[in-house]
Every structure is written in structure tokens, then in C-alpha cells.
Design a protein around this motif. Structure first.
Motif, PDB file in Angstrom:
ATOM      1  N   GLU A  11       6.759  -8.596  48.850  1.00 55.24           N
ATOM      2  CA  GLU A  11       7.387  -9.365  49.926  1.00 55.24           C
ATOM      3  C   GLU A  11       6.418 -10.343  50.582  1.00 55.24           C
ATOM      4  N   ALA A  12       5.193  -9.914  50.840  1.00 56.40           N
ATOM      5  CA  ALA A  12       4.220 -10.797  51.501  1.00 56.40           C
ATOM      6  C   ALA A  12       3.964 -12.061  50.675  1.00 56.40           C
ATOM      7  N   THR A  13       3.897 -11.911  49.368  1.00 52.74           N
ATOM      8  CA  THR A  13       3.677 -13.061  48.483  1.00 52.74           C
ATOM      9  C   THR A  13       4.876 -13.997  48.511  1.00 52.74           C
ATOM     10  N   VAL A  14       6.078 -13.429  48.499  1.00 50.89           N
ATOM     11  CA  VAL A  14       7.301 -14.244  48.541  1.00 50.89           C
ATOM     12  C   VAL A  14       7.363 -15.023  49.854  1.00 50.89           C
ATOM     13  N   ARG A  15       7.061 -14.355  50.967  1.00 51.82           N
ATOM     14  CA  ARG A  15       7.067 -15.036  52.264  1.00 51.82           C
ATOM     15  C   ARG A  15       6.065 -16.198  52.271  1.00 51.82           C
ATOM     16  N   LYS A  16       4.876 -15.951  51.756  1.00 50.13           N
ATOM     17  CA  LYS A  16       3.836 -16.980  51.717  1.00 50.13           C
ATOM     18  C   LYS A  16       4.269 -18.172  50.870  1.00 50.13           C
ATOM     19  N   ARG A  17       4.834 -17.888  49.690  1.00 50.51           N
ATOM     20  CA  ARG A  17       5.258 -18.968  48.793  1.00 50.51           C
ATOM     21  C   ARG A  17       6.406 -19.773  49.401  1.00 50.51           C
ATOM     22  N   CYS A  18       7.319 -19.099  50.129  1.00 49.86           N
ATOM     23  CA  CYS A  18       8.408 -19.817  50.801  1.00 49.86           C
ATOM     24  C   CYS A  18       7.848 -20.746  51.876  1.00 49.86           C
ATOM     25  N   THR A  19       6.897 -20.255  52.642  1.00 53.58           N
ATOM     26  CA  THR A  19       6.268 -21.077  53.674  1.00 53.58           C
ATOM     27  C   THR A  19       5.583 -22.289  53.053  1.00 53.58           C
ATOM     28  N   GLU A  20       4.842 -22.060  51.987  1.00 57.13           N
ATOM     29  CA  GLU A  20       4.149 -23.146  51.293  1.00 57.13           C
ATOM     30  C   GLU A  20       5.131 -24.173  50.729  1.00 57.13           C
ATOM     31  N   GLY A  21       6.301 -23.688  50.277  1.00 58.13           N
ATOM     32  CA  GLY A  21       7.303 -24.586  49.709  1.00 58.13           C
ATOM     33  C   GLY A  21       8.224 -25.205  50.744  1.00 58.13           C
ATOM     34  N   GLY A  22       8.053 -24.831  52.028  1.00 60.71           N
ATOM     35  CA  GLY A  22       8.900 -25.371  53.086  1.00 60.71           C
ATOM     36  C   GLY A  22      10.322 -24.845  53.035  1.00 60.71           C
ATOM     37  N   VAL A  23      10.485 -23.623  52.528  1.00 60.70           N
ATOM     38  CA  VAL A  23      11.817 -23.030  52.368  1.00 60.70           C
ATOM     39  C   VAL A  23      12.016 -21.935  53.420  1.00 60.70           C
ATOM     40  N   THR A  24      13.154 -21.973  54.114  1.00 60.64           N
ATOM     41  CA  THR A  24      13.474 -20.992  55.138  1.00 60.64           C
ATOM     42  C   THR A  24      14.187 -19.796  54.525  1.00 60.64           C
ATOM     43  N   ILE A  25      13.773 -18.598  54.944  1.00 61.96           N
ATOM     44  CA  ILE A  25      14.347 -17.346  54.431  1.00 61.96           C
ATOM     45  C   ILE A  25      15.510 -16.923  55.317  1.00 61.96           C
ATOM     46  N   SER A  26      16.627 -16.579  54.684  1.00 59.51           N
ATOM     47  CA  SER A  26      17.775 -16.031  55.393  1.00 59.51           C
ATOM     48  C   SER A  26      17.653 -14.508  55.474  1.00 59.51           C
ATOM     49  N   ALA A  27      17.303 -13.879  54.349  1.00 59.31           N
ATOM     50  CA  ALA A  27      17.136 -12.422  54.288  1.00 59.31           C
ATOM     51  C   ALA A  27      16.118 -12.096  53.207  1.00 59.31           C
ATOM     52  N   ILE A  28      15.401 -10.988  53.415  1.00 60.27           N
ATOM     53  CA  ILE A  28      14.418 -10.554  52.434  1.00 60.27           C
ATOM     54  C   ILE A  28      14.333  -9.034  52.511  1.00 60.27           C
ATOM     55  N   GLU A  29      14.220  -8.382  51.358  1.00 58.12           N
ATOM     56  CA  GLU A  29      14.133  -6.920  51.336  1.00 58.12           C
ATOM     57  C   GLU A  29      13.422  -6.459  50.063  1.00 58.12           C
ATOM     58  N   PRO A  30      12.774  -5.294  50.138  1.00 55.30           N
ATOM     59  CA  PRO A  30      12.127  -4.749  48.944  1.00 55.30           C
ATOM     60  C   PRO A  30      13.172  -4.175  47.988  1.00 55.30           C
ATOM     61  N   LEU A  31      12.825  -4.100  46.720  1.00 56.75           N
ATOM     62  CA  LEU A  31      13.697  -3.496  45.712  1.00 56.75           C
ATOM     63  C   LEU A  31      13.145  -2.111  45.352  1.00 56.75           C
ATOM     64  N   PRO A  32      14.019  -1.130  45.088  1.00 52.96           N
ATOM     65  CA  PRO A  32      13.558   0.214  44.760  1.00 52.96           C
ATOM     66  C   PRO A  32      12.618   0.259  43.544  1.00 52.96           C
ATOM     67  N   SER A  33      12.839  -0.610  42.586  1.00 56.00           N
ATOM     68  CA  SER A  33      12.028  -0.613  41.367  1.00 56.00           C
ATOM     69  C   SER A  33      10.765  -1.460  41.505  1.00 56.00           C
ATOM     70  N   GLY A  34      10.546  -2.023  42.694  1.00 56.83           N
ATOM     71  CA  GLY A  34       9.425  -2.916  42.935  1.00 56.83           C
ATOM     72  C   GLY A  34       9.913  -4.344  42.894  1.00 56.83           C
ATOM     73  N   GLY A  35       9.297  -5.183  43.668  1.00 52.56           N
ATOM     74  CA  GLY A  35       9.730  -6.564  43.743  1.00 52.56           C
ATOM     75  C   GLY A  35      10.466  -6.819  45.037  1.00 52.56           C
ATOM     76  N   THR A  36      11.073  -7.991  45.124  1.00 53.32           N
ATOM     77  CA  THR A  36      11.687  -8.434  46.372  1.00 53.32           C
ATOM     78  C   THR A  36      12.999  -9.157  46.110  1.00 53.32           C
TER      79      THR A  36
END
Length: 70
Positions: A11-36
Motif C-alpha cells: 500500500e505505501a508504494t501504491v500511495r507514493k506512486r499515485c502521489t508522484e503521478g498526480g493521481v487522487t485515490i478514492s479507496a485503497i485496501e490490502p489484499l489477503p493474498s498480498g498486494g493492494t
């Protein structure tokens, strides 16, 4: 096109990449198998993130946590 996608990244990497790309997040959550699970605010933002993170996209059906609240 959907605003949602599943990524093989923490999740932290996804948030960082969204910020770098200028993209706003509506919702974010972890996945049971790993990932986001990421939902962008706009379809354009989702397309931007799909382009930036194409090597990390999870295809197919992904199990998510029921009733996840951040």
C-alpha cells in the motif's frame, strides 16, 4: 473503463506512486493474498496508474477482505 485495479505492490508504494503521478485515490485496501486494491477518483487517473504500474497489475479474480474499513 474501471477506476479500480489490483496491484502486486504494498500500500505505501501504491500511495507514493499515485502521489508522484498526480493521481487522487478514492479507496485503497490490502489484499489477503498480498498486494493492494486501488480505486482512483477518475477514470483518467486509473488509466495513468495502469500505464505506470502495468508490470504490477494482478489479472483475474482476486479475493478481498469482507467489509474492510481503513
Amino acid at each position: 473503463m474501471s477506476r479500480a485495479m489490483n496491484l502486486k505492490l504494498p500500500e505505501a508504494t501504491v500511495r507514493k506512486r499515485c502521489t508522484e503521478g498526480g493521481v487522487t485515490i478514492s479507496a485503497i485496501e490490502p489484499l489477503p493474498s498480498g498486494g493492494t486494491h486501488l480505486v482512483c477518483m477518475t477514470g483518467t487517473g486509473a488509466e495513468t496508474m495502469r500505464g505506470l504500474l502495468s508490470d504490477h497489475l494482478i489479472t483475474g479474480i482476486v479475493k478481498r477482505f469482507p467489509f474492510f474499513r481503513a
